[in-house]
Each structure stands twice: as structure tokens, then as C-alpha cells.
Scaffold this active site. Structure first.
Site, PDB file in Angstrom:
ATOM      1  N   VAL A 144       0.378  -1.276  -0.053  1.00  0.00           N
ATOM      2  CA  VAL A 144       0.128   0.239   0.047  1.00  0.00           C
ATOM      3  C   VAL A 144       0.731   1.359   0.103  1.00  0.00           C
ATOM      4  CG1 VAL A 144      -2.469  -0.677   1.139  1.00  0.00           C
ATOM      5  CG2 VAL A 144       0.010  -0.340   2.419  1.00  0.00           C
ATOM      6  N   SER A 186      -4.311   5.629  16.075  1.00  0.00           N
ATOM      7  CA  SER A 186      -3.469   5.115  17.339  1.00  0.00           C
ATOM      8  C   SER A 186      -3.804   5.889  17.814  1.00  0.00           C
ATOM      9  CB  SER A 186      -2.683   4.887  17.185  1.00  0.00           C
ATOM     10  OG  SER A 186      -1.732   4.192  18.042  1.00  0.00           O
ATOM     11  N   TYR A 233       6.390   6.083  13.993  1.00  0.00           N
ATOM     12  CA  TYR A 233       5.384   5.659  14.425  1.00  0.00           C
ATOM     13  C   TYR A 233       4.254   6.909  14.362  1.00  0.00           C
ATOM     14  CZ  TYR A 233       1.010   3.042  15.666  1.00  0.00           C
ATOM     15  OH  TYR A 233      -0.341   2.039  16.066  1.00  0.00           O
TER      16      TYR A 233
HETATM   17  P1  NAP Z   1      -0.994  -6.717  12.288  1.00  0.00           P
HETATM   18  O1  NAP Z   1      -1.786  -7.722  13.314  1.00  0.00           O
HETATM   19  O2  NAP Z   1       0.497  -6.886  12.239  1.00  0.00           O
HETATM   20  O3  NAP Z   1      -1.273  -6.438  10.950  1.00  0.00           O
HETATM   21  C1  NAP Z   1      -1.190  -5.788   9.441  1.00  0.00           C
HETATM   22  C2  NAP Z   1      -1.913  -5.694   8.323  1.00  0.00           C
HETATM   23  O4  NAP Z   1      -0.970  -4.248   8.359  1.00  0.00           O
HETATM   24  C3  NAP Z   1      -1.187  -6.782   7.757  1.00  0.00           C
HETATM   25  O5  NAP Z   1      -2.529  -7.224   7.380  1.00  0.00           O
HETATM   26  C4  NAP Z   1      -0.231  -6.755   6.718  1.00  0.00           C
HETATM   27  O6  NAP Z   1      -0.178  -7.460   5.943  1.00  0.00           O
HETATM   28  C5  NAP Z   1      -1.070  -5.497   6.263  1.00  0.00           C
HETATM   29  N1  NAP Z   1       0.364  -4.582   5.814  1.00  0.00           N
HETATM   30  C6  NAP Z   1       1.091  -3.959   6.922  1.00  0.00           C
HETATM   31  N2  NAP Z   1       2.541  -3.093   5.752  1.00  0.00           N
HETATM   32  C7  NAP Z   1       1.522  -2.992   4.281  1.00  0.00           C
HETATM   33  C8  NAP Z   1       2.390  -2.576   3.648  1.00  0.00           C
HETATM   34  N3  NAP Z   1       3.193  -2.315   3.222  1.00  0.00           N
HETATM   35  N4  NAP Z   1       1.252  -3.040   1.975  1.00  0.00           N
HETATM   36  C9  NAP Z   1       0.313  -3.609   2.381  1.00  0.00           C
HETATM   37  N5  NAP Z   1      -0.259  -4.286   3.782  1.00  0.00           N
HETATM   38  C10 NAP Z   1       0.528  -3.921   5.049  1.00  0.00           C
HETATM   39  O7  NAP Z   1      -1.417  -5.582  13.134  1.00  0.00           O
HETATM   40  P2  NAP Z   1      -2.492  -4.387  13.453  1.00  0.00           P
HETATM   41  O8  NAP Z   1      -2.018  -4.785  14.643  1.00  0.00           O
HETATM   42  O9  NAP Z   1      -3.890  -5.597  13.315  1.00  0.00           O
HETATM   43  O10 NAP Z   1      -2.490  -3.118  13.312  1.00  0.00           O
HETATM   44  C11 NAP Z   1      -3.279  -2.345  12.232  1.00  0.00           C
HETATM   45  C12 NAP Z   1      -3.260  -1.035  11.766  1.00  0.00           C
HETATM   46  O11 NAP Z   1      -4.286  -0.483  13.329  1.00  0.00           O
HETATM   47  C13 NAP Z   1      -1.636  -0.381  12.070  1.00  0.00           C
HETATM   48  O12 NAP Z   1      -2.564   0.501  11.402  1.00  0.00           O
HETATM   49  C14 NAP Z   1      -1.961   0.020  13.301  1.00  0.00           C
HETATM   50  O13 NAP Z   1      -1.424   1.293  13.450  1.00  0.00           O
HETATM   51  C15 NAP Z   1      -3.177   0.300  13.869  1.00  0.00           C
HETATM   52  N6  NAP Z   1      -3.143   0.326  15.059  1.00  0.00           N
HETATM   53  C16 NAP Z   1      -2.623  -1.740  15.960  1.00  0.00           C
HETATM   54  C17 NAP Z   1      -2.861  -1.034  17.323  1.00  0.00           C
HETATM   55  C18 NAP Z   1      -3.425  -2.773  17.947  1.00  0.00           C
HETATM   56  O14 NAP Z   1      -2.838  -2.207  19.493  1.00  0.00           O
HETATM   57  N7  NAP Z   1      -2.230  -3.557  18.029  1.00  0.00           N
HETATM   58  C19 NAP Z   1      -2.500  -0.548  17.997  1.00  0.00           C
HETATM   59  C20 NAP Z   1      -3.348   1.024  17.482  1.00  0.00           C
HETATM   60  C21 NAP Z   1      -3.476   1.078  16.178  1.00  0.00           C
HETATM   61  P3  NAP Z   1       1.665  -8.446   5.716  1.00  0.00           P
HETATM   62  O15 NAP Z   1       2.634  -7.811   6.794  1.00  0.00           O
HETATM   63  O16 NAP Z   1       1.253  -8.945   5.504  1.00  0.00           O
HETATM   64  O17 NAP Z   1       1.679  -7.278   4.103  1.00  0.00           O
END
Ligand code: NAP
Length: 259
Positions: free
Chosen positions: A65, A143, A157
């Protein structure tokens, strides 16, 4: 009860894992047509299989992306296969930790590309489809880290996540001419593959600092995203909602200990 989203065409970036997969699960239950986006083909296939088993129409798209050509092709293909485009959940992102003293300029640029540039690219690629349809919805996963709180190792971040909120304010104004809204969900600590990678100690300490005494579930974010996609949210744009179990509320360690 929200008006049905049955049959709407939805893209969820990062839909293969974590929060994106939770968003996809909630939207699948609402009967939408889904394109799940990520870079890992195997993880995408597993997510599509889960959505399909639950009765949804789902497909995958391998796409980085942060790359505009790939994003444009992915969005156009989703719209073609799904008969238009109604909702984009710009959720994909990553959160590698590195303190500023060790952070390279390349680390900074990589974070901005993955989390912030990607948000703009997904919106830009969707505009022609929203214009054609005369309506659209964008839901951005930001976030609490950055816009509200800080955490050592996440200066880049936090800046990317605060940047997303800055972006949606003007984007909301520009998208209004296409009858399209853009809003952000700001998760606290949500149990995902990415977060689990930070280790058991992190997860335990974090849960203890949250008034509701647990980390969030990915569906907690999915429900908020579904609301922003609903007809009932049609008059809300450029806004954000924190979904964090009250994590940002305690003023001190004493405040959380005295609950
Ligand atoms: P995750 O479990 O690591 O999943 C991240 C997802 O994003 C995966 O599907 C990954 O797929 C995809 N991704 C990352 N970079 C990408 C790229 N360049 N192109 C295409 N796909 C990409 O992380 P998550 O915790 O679910 O986080 C998802 C979102 O929520 C993020 O924006 C994060 O900042 C936000 N967030 C998470 C938390 C939390 O507590 N978990 C809190 C606040 C905000 P691949 O790696 O296979 O490409």
C-alpha cells in the site's frame, strides 16, 4: 440496529491479519463484498477462507500500500470485480520500535510510507470510484499513540498516526464534493499478531494500565469502523473516535490503582 450494508463493496487494507482481519470479520457478517489487501499471500488466503466460510463474498489482493501503481491497480480491480466501490478501510500499517538515538532517516521514511503515504494513496485511488458512484466512505485506522499518548521507540510511528488525523480534516472537505465521508478510529492496545510480537511482559503491563483491565479485541475496532460506514453516520466526517477501554483516562499510577 444499523441499516443493512448488504451487498456493499468494501476494501480492507491489512485485512489479512490483526485489526484489519477483525474489521473484515465484522463487515463480512454485515453481508458486504470484500477485498482483503496485504503482502503475504498465505495470510491473505487464510483470511479469505475464513470470510468465505462465514458466508461472505471475499477475495484477496496482494499489494504494497505504499506503492501508488500497486494501490491504483488494486482499487480499480476491486471496483471492477465487486461492481463499484462503497467503502475503503485504510488500515494497513506497521509499528517497529526504535528509539531516536538509533533511528535512521530511512527508518523514519519507511514508517511514513507504510502508515501515512499509504493512507493518502488509498484515498486518492478511490476518488474516481466515489465520484462515479456519487458517494463513498473512508475509515482510517489511526492510534492513540501519537495523537494522544507517547511511547519510547515510537516517535516516527506516533507522528505517522497523528499525521493521519491531520490528513482527514482537509480530506473530509475535499471529499465532500463526492458525497464521501472520511473518519478515523483510534485504537488503544488491541490483541493482534503485530502486538503479540511485542512480548508477554508488554501485554500484561498494558492490560494492568487499562481501566477495563483487558486489551481490546480486533472486533472492537471493526464495530466502530462499521458504524462510520453505516447510513446512520452519513453526516459525520473528518472526525475520530478512541476505542481503548479507557486507557488514556488515568492521570497517574495511583489513579489506576485506586479503581
Ligand atoms: P498486524 O497484526 O501486524 O497487521 C498488519 C496488517 O497490515 C497486515 O495485514 C499486514 O500485511 C498489513 N500491512 C502492513 N504494511 C503493509 C503494506 N505496506 N502493504 C500492504 N499491507 C501491509 O497489525 P495490527 O495490530 O492489526 O495493526 C493494524 C493497524 O492498526 C495499523 O495501522 C496500526 O498502526 C493500527 N493500530 C494497532 C494497534 C494495536 O494495538 N494492535 C493499536 C493502534 C493502532 P502483510 O504484513 O502481510 O503485508
Amino acid at each position: 440496529m444499523l441499516t443493512s450494508l448488504q451487498g456493499r463493496s468494501v476494501i480492507v487494507t491489512g485485512g489479512s491479519k490483526g485489526i484489519g482481519r477483525g474489521i473484515a470479520r465484522v463487515f463480512a457478517r454485515a453481508g458486504v463484498k470484500l477485498t482483503l489487501v496485504g503482502r503475504d499471500q498465505a495470510a491473505l488466503a487464510a483470511a479469505v477462507a475464513e470470510m468465505t466460510a462465514a458466508g461472505a463474498i471475499a477475495r484477496s489482493a496482494v499489494c504494497d500500500v505504499s506503492d501508488y501503481d500497486q494501490v491504483r491497480r488494486m482499487v480499480d480491480a476491486a471496483a471492477e470485480v465487486q461492481g463499484g466501490l462503497d467503502v475503503v478501510c485504510a488500515n494497513a500499517g506497521s509499528f517497529p520500535q526504535v528509539k531516536m538515538v538509533d533511528m535512521t532517516p530511512e527508518d523514519w521514511d519507511q514508517m511514513m510510507a507504510n502508515n501515512l503515504r499509504s493512507t493518502f494513496l488509498c484515498v486518492k485511488a478511490a476518488i474516481p470510484h466515489f465520484e462515479r458512484a456519487g458517494k463513498g466512505r473512508v475509515i482510517v485506522t489511526s492510534s492513540i499513540t501519537g495523537p494522544v499518548t507517547g511511547y519510547p521507540g515510537w516517535s516516527h510511528y506516533g507522528a505517522s498516526k497523528a499525521g493521519q488525523l491531520g490528513f482527514i480534516k482537509t480530506a473530509a472537505m475535499e471529499l465532500s464534493r463526492y458525497n464521501t465521508t472520511i473518519n478515523a478510529v483510534m485504537p488503544g492496545n488491541i490483541v493482534t499478531e503485530g502486538l503479540e510480537g511485542l512480548g508477554e511482559d508488554y501485554l500484561k503491563t498494558m492490560a494492568a494500565s487499562i481501566p477495563l483491565k483487558r486489551l481490546g479485541a480486533v472486533e472492537d475496532i471493526g464495530h466502530a469502523a462499521l458504524f462510520f460506514a453505516s447510513d446512520e453516520a452519513a453526516y459525520i466526517t473528518g472526525q475520530q473516535i478512541i476505542v481503548d477501554g479507557g486507557q488514556i483516562l488515568p492521570e497517574s499510577l495511583e489513579a489506576i490503582a485506586s479503581i
